[in-house]
Design a protein around this motif. Structure first.
Motif, short mmCIF file in Angstrom:
data_model
loop_
_atom_site.label_atom_id
_atom_site.label_comp_id
_atom_site.label_asym_id
_atom_site.label_seq_id
_atom_site.Cartn_x
_atom_site.Cartn_y
_atom_site.Cartn_z
N ASN A 137 0.98 8.79 8.73
CA ASN A 137 0.16 7.62 8.41
C ASN A 137 -1.32 7.97 8.47
O ASN A 137 -2.10 7.51 7.65
CB ASN A 137 0.51 6.48 9.38
CG ASN A 137 -0.14 5.18 8.96
OD1 ASN A 137 -0.25 4.90 7.76
ND2 ASN A 137 -0.59 4.40 9.92
N HIS A 156 0.26 5.17 4.26
CA HIS A 156 -0.81 4.22 3.94
C HIS A 156 -0.64 2.84 4.60
O HIS A 156 -0.89 1.82 3.97
CB HIS A 156 -0.94 4.04 2.43
CG HIS A 156 -1.39 5.30 1.73
ND1 HIS A 156 -2.49 6.02 2.14
CD2 HIS A 156 -0.90 5.95 0.66
CE1 HIS A 156 -2.64 7.07 1.36
NE2 HIS A 156 -1.69 7.06 0.45
N TYR A 174 1.68 10.31 2.37
CA TYR A 174 1.08 9.39 3.35
C TYR A 174 1.74 8.02 3.23
O TYR A 174 2.06 7.57 2.13
CB TYR A 174 -0.42 9.26 3.10
CG TYR A 174 -1.24 10.41 3.64
CD1 TYR A 174 -1.24 10.72 4.99
CD2 TYR A 174 -2.01 11.19 2.79
CE1 TYR A 174 -1.99 11.78 5.49
CE2 TYR A 174 -2.77 12.25 3.28
CZ TYR A 174 -2.75 12.54 4.64
OH TYR A 174 -3.50 13.58 5.12
N ASN A 182 0.81 -1.22 0.00
CA ASN A 182 0.00 0.00 0.00
C ASN A 182 0.85 1.27 0.00
O ASN A 182 0.46 2.28 -0.57
CB ASN A 182 -0.94 0.02 1.21
CG ASN A 182 -2.02 -1.04 1.07
OD1 ASN A 182 -2.31 -1.49 -0.04
ND2 ASN A 182 -2.60 -1.46 2.19
N SER A 183 2.01 1.20 0.66
CA SER A 183 2.89 2.38 0.67
C SER A 183 3.44 2.65 -0.73
O SER A 183 3.79 3.77 -1.05
CB SER A 183 4.08 2.18 1.61
OG SER A 183 3.64 1.96 2.90
#
Ligand code: G6P
Length: 612
Positions: free
Chosen positions: A378, A395, A393, A268-269
């Motif tokens: 985050n 994430h 972000y 996700n990052s």
């Protein structure tokens, strides 16, 4: 730290509030309380856990479609029933909950005492409710004006929620420095310190801005004014989160769940940030501000706790990729030091929660000095995310366990992405090298799964360390910040004293601590100066310590020297902190579990440190 939940609507408030408090338990607290209102204003509070509050109120009147609830992390006054929130005005008409610190409470208290007020608690909070009462009852102002007048007297950081018996249809909230989110649903409002108590009721939220007051009336539209009574338009946002994200599921603890989520959180990052042919990276925050990054004279990283450790890894990354001076600062020191800052500095604030008071203050200082401030947060919509000029972000999804795990690996990954993106903008990175690192990043989630397979071994092995009083963690280069992080994880949740050190520095002090069987964790994956770390291990072995090493798969030399060895897959040196942090997290977790510690809510610690 202190958690706030409040509700006004047509449902019974108690179940919503108590459930909300349970969702906020992860923030850390030592007492809990609730105020409910129908015709009567009822306040119940107790030292201890939310479950203690539940037992306490079992036979009490819990009716009312409006109420406020609180978990208190003691600052002024010990944790006891009286100091717990809500606090009542002396005529018992107004109840208030508060997160933060009122710095000038003692002079305000003195003045109020001179005016005939008596105080029940040792808290700074009680002065707020008495001040509101003073302006409302003694001076005759309406409640909202009285709140505004009281707030104008306060110095400090706070989020507060107020209800009054004389105005049974209104919930008033205000914030300065400490967070408050308002969930909006069909004429009802549920507000809290963060979104975790809100998601199961609604995904429509308004983040209350700094120095704003929210006025919520059942069935009416949300009204927001600033401290000077200027009307503001509430900005409705949609939360991209579901209940599953904040529940433990099949795991015994949030921490273990979050350790095991890391393969996904890393994906996700990176999603949308690395190109599909694995040749490049793109971060909108860097692209939008590329001149700032290209022309930066220096990078200053400010953070606290685990985020500070990620910042230290960032220093190695940026120096390596960008050849630029980097300073990594504890936000708490930076904010009071009068640090020289220049317009061409880039200040990067790293924070999981985006609410840490010291980091927030460091951001403000840097902004005021004219520096460009970039956030790595985050929590979407958090204070630091909103205060910084731009950012990325991570994430990683909600992190509930107090000991930070998946947030750390996503922060390090984000720093690598940033380093690569800036190096590309500056034309400083060779295409082949960029492709290699991006390919490595792409394979990282799979490699994390391989490391997670060590879990059973680590669990069995951790048995033997419940006796230990001291641990030493050593590493060099990228693995030095990791040694600090490994030691922090262990002390946070198992209460075993642990120190992290750069391996070579061991000779300048910690070597004196080493005695037979003392556990020493050595992260020895380095390619660069492998021989050096081997020498450090030999020095430790010579003193009969118990050596636990983390090595790259296929290593034989360190393995032979170690009493126990964990192998992690080969990766680029820059990415080792991501993989090598996982056995350290698991080791700390299993030792703490074997010792019977409360892993998710360790004593005295708070997840989100909203006071300095
Ligand atoms: C607290 C938490 C740590 C965290 C630190 C900084 O101490 O217990 O896990 O690393 O705050 O928090 P932040 O949200 O700013 O990353």
């Amino acid at each position: 730290m202190c958690g706030i939940v409040a509700y006004i609507g047509n449902q019974e408030a108690y179940p919503i509030l108590i459930n909300g408090l349970k969702r906020l338990e992860y923030r850390g607290y030592d007492s809990a309380g609730i105020a409910l209102m129908n015709e009567e204003l009822k306040v119940y509070k107790t030292k201890g856990k939310v479950s203690d509050l539940e037992s306490f109120v079992k036979d009490k009147d819990l009716s009312g479609c409006m109420g406020i609830a609180h978990t208190r992390w003691a600052t002024h006054g010990e944790p006891n029933n009286i100091n717990a929130h809500p606090h009542l005005s002396e005529d018992k008409h107004i109840a208030l909950i508060h997160n933060g610190i009122i710095e000038n409470y003692s002079s305000l208290k003195k003045e109020l005492i001179t005016n005939g007020y008596t105080f029940q608690s040792d808290t700074d909070t009680e002065v707020i409710v008495q001040l509101v009462n003073y302006f409302h009852i003694r001076d005759g102002f309406d409640l909202i004006t009285a709140v505004q007048m009281a707030l104008s007297q306060l110095i400090g950081a706070y989020a507060i929620v107020i209800i009054s018996k004389d105005d049974p249809d209104t919930l008033i909230a205000a914030r300065k420095g400490a967070p408050l989110v308002i969930g909006v649903k069909d004429g009802a409002f549920i507000m809290a310190s963060d979104v975790t108590p809100i998601v199961e009721y609604t995904n429509d939220v308004v983040y209350l801005g700094d120095e704003e007051i929210a006025i919520m009336k059942r069935g009416k539209k949300l009204r927001i004014v600033d401290f000077k009574n200027v009307k503001k338009t509430p900005l409705l946002k949609r939360l991209e989160m579901n209940l599953e994200c904040i529940e433990k599921g099949e795991y015994p603890h949030f921490m273990l769940k979050e350790i095991f989520e890391q393969s996904d959180t890393l994906k996700n990052s990176m999603i949308g940030r690395i190109s599909s042919d694995l040749s490049s990276v793109a971060l909108s925050g860097i692209i939008d501000n590329k001149e700032r990054f290209i022309n930066a004279r220096r990078i200053v990283i400010v953070a606290c706790g685990t985020s500070w450790h990620a910042g230290l890894v960032g220093e190695y990354i940026f120096e390596h990729l960008l050849n630029i001076p980097v300073e990594v600062e504890y936000a708490s020191e930076f904010r009071y030091r009068n640090p020289p800052l220049y317009k061409d500095d880039v200040v990067i604030a790293i924070s999981q929660s985006g609410e840490t008071a010291d980091t927030l203050a460091a951001v403000e200082l840097a902004k005021n000095a004219g520096a460009f401030v970039y956030g790595i947060c985050n929590v979407v919509g958090s204070s630091i995310a909103r205060m910084t000029s731009s950012g990325t972000y991570t994430h990683a999804g909600p992190e509930i366990g107090v000991a930070s795990t998946k947030a750390f690996t996503s922060q390090v990954t984000t720093l690598v992405l940033m380093g690569l993106a800036i190096a590309k903008e500056k034309g400083m990175i060779d295409e082949g090298y960029l492709k290699n690192i991006v390919t490595e990043l792409y394979h990282l989630p799979q490699k994390i799964n391989e490391v997670l397979a060590l879990n059973d071994d680590i669990k069995m092995f951790s048995n033997r360390f419940t006796y230990a009083k001291n641990f030493l963690y050593l590493g060099r280069g990228y693995n030095y910040p990791l040694a600090l992080e490994g030691a922090l994880k262990l002390k946070e949740i198992s209460y075993i004293h642990a120190e992290g050190y750069p391996a070579a520095e061991m000779k300048h002090g910690p070597i004196a601590l080493i005695e037979e069987k003392m556990p020493i964790v050595i992260i020895a994956t380095n390619k660069g100066y492998y021989d050096k770390i081997v020498s450090n291990i030999q020095e430790v072995v010579a003193r009969k310590a118990f050596v636990i090493s983390i090595v790259t798969k296929g290593d034989t030399t360190v393995k032979k020297l170690s009493n126990y060895c964990f192998e992690i897959p080969e990766t680029d040196e820059m990415l080792v902190p991501v993989l090598a942090s996982i056995p350290l997290q698991l080791l700390a977790y299993h030792i703490a579990v074997q010792k019977g510690c409360n892993v998710d809510q360790p004593r005295n610690l708070a997840k989100s440190v909203t006071v300095e």
